[in-house]
Design a protein around this motif. Structure first.
Motif, short mmCIF file in Angstrom:
data_model
loop_
_atom_site.label_atom_id
_atom_site.label_comp_id
_atom_site.label_asym_id
_atom_site.label_seq_id
_atom_site.Cartn_x
_atom_site.Cartn_y
_atom_site.Cartn_z
N CYS A 61 88.72 67.21 76.29
CA CYS A 61 89.62 67.59 76.87
C CYS A 61 89.63 68.39 76.13
O CYS A 61 90.15 68.97 75.16
N CYS A 64 93.47 69.20 73.28
CA CYS A 64 93.28 68.64 71.97
C CYS A 64 90.81 68.65 71.35
O CYS A 64 90.91 68.46 70.19
N CYS A 87 93.68 62.89 79.02
CA CYS A 87 94.12 63.32 78.31
C CYS A 87 95.02 61.59 77.60
O CYS A 87 96.09 62.17 77.55
N HIS A 89 94.67 60.98 74.05
CA HIS A 89 94.98 60.97 72.45
C HIS A 89 96.41 61.52 71.96
O HIS A 89 97.04 62.07 73.04
N CYS A 103 98.45 63.44 74.86
CA CYS A 103 98.02 65.15 74.83
C CYS A 103 98.67 65.29 76.80
O CYS A 103 99.25 66.31 76.84
N THR A 105 96.64 66.29 78.86
CA THR A 105 96.01 67.24 79.97
C THR A 105 94.79 66.45 80.06
O THR A 105 93.82 65.41 80.44
#
Ligand SMILES: [Zn+2]
Length: 169
Positions: A61, A64, A87, A89, A103, A105
């Motif tokens: 990612c 992160c 992502c 996470h 996250c 992204t």
């Protein structure tokens, strides 16, 4: 030029192939017709020289740095259509104090290779060399095994501590 341009235009492969073509010209210039059959394609050169790519590719990612399997990202689909995976996470997933959010992204982008074909391409690639290959590479270095015992076989000074093993503790 950033990492996105490198992966998008595959510059390393193109540059490598240009170098192979150049080497073929040099070999023909020096060695004559013996090198006419020398391949100028990277695929055939790898095959002829038995060069095997032993790298594993993971997709990090960009925000992160959580790692994902490359196939999971490139084969990701929504409703049967290739889609951009984001992502998943979550920082501090067990925290009750924070408002946990993933996250989110984007990990890839869509590239149209023809009028009706779209390919999912990761934004970043993390090449990974397996631990067995790394150990094998280290053991092929001259003197590696003797260096493993260097700490025990080195000369010591009586009043000088140069290593953690030199003290009584
Ligand atoms: Zn992330």
């Amino acid at each position: 030029m950033d990492a996105l341009h490198w992966t998008r235009f595959n510059i390393t492969e193109i540059a490598t192939e240009a170098l192979i073509k150049f080497m073929k010209l040099v070999l023909i210039e020096i060695g004559g017709n013996n090198f006419r059959d020398f391949s100028d394609l990277i695929y055939l050169t790898k095959k002829t020289l038995r060069l095997k790519d032993q790298f594993h590719s993971l997709v990090p990612c960009p925000k992160c740095y959580k790692l994902y399997q490359k196939q999971e990202v490139t084969n990701f689909q929504q409703n049967g259509i290739p889609a951009i995976m984001t992502c998943r996470h979550i920082e501090f997933p067990n925290s009750s104090l924070r408002n946990s959010r993933s996250c989110n992204t984007p990990l890839s982008r869509k590239i149209s290779v023809s009028a009706n074909q779209i390919v999912i391409h990761p934004n970043l690639i993390f090449p990974f060399f397996g631990i067995w290959q790394q150990i094998a590479t280290m053991y092929h270095c001259p003197g590696f095994e003797s260096h493993l015992r260097y700490w025990a076989n080195r000369s010591q000074s009586i009043n000088l501590l140069t290593d953690i093993y030199d003290s009584d503790v």
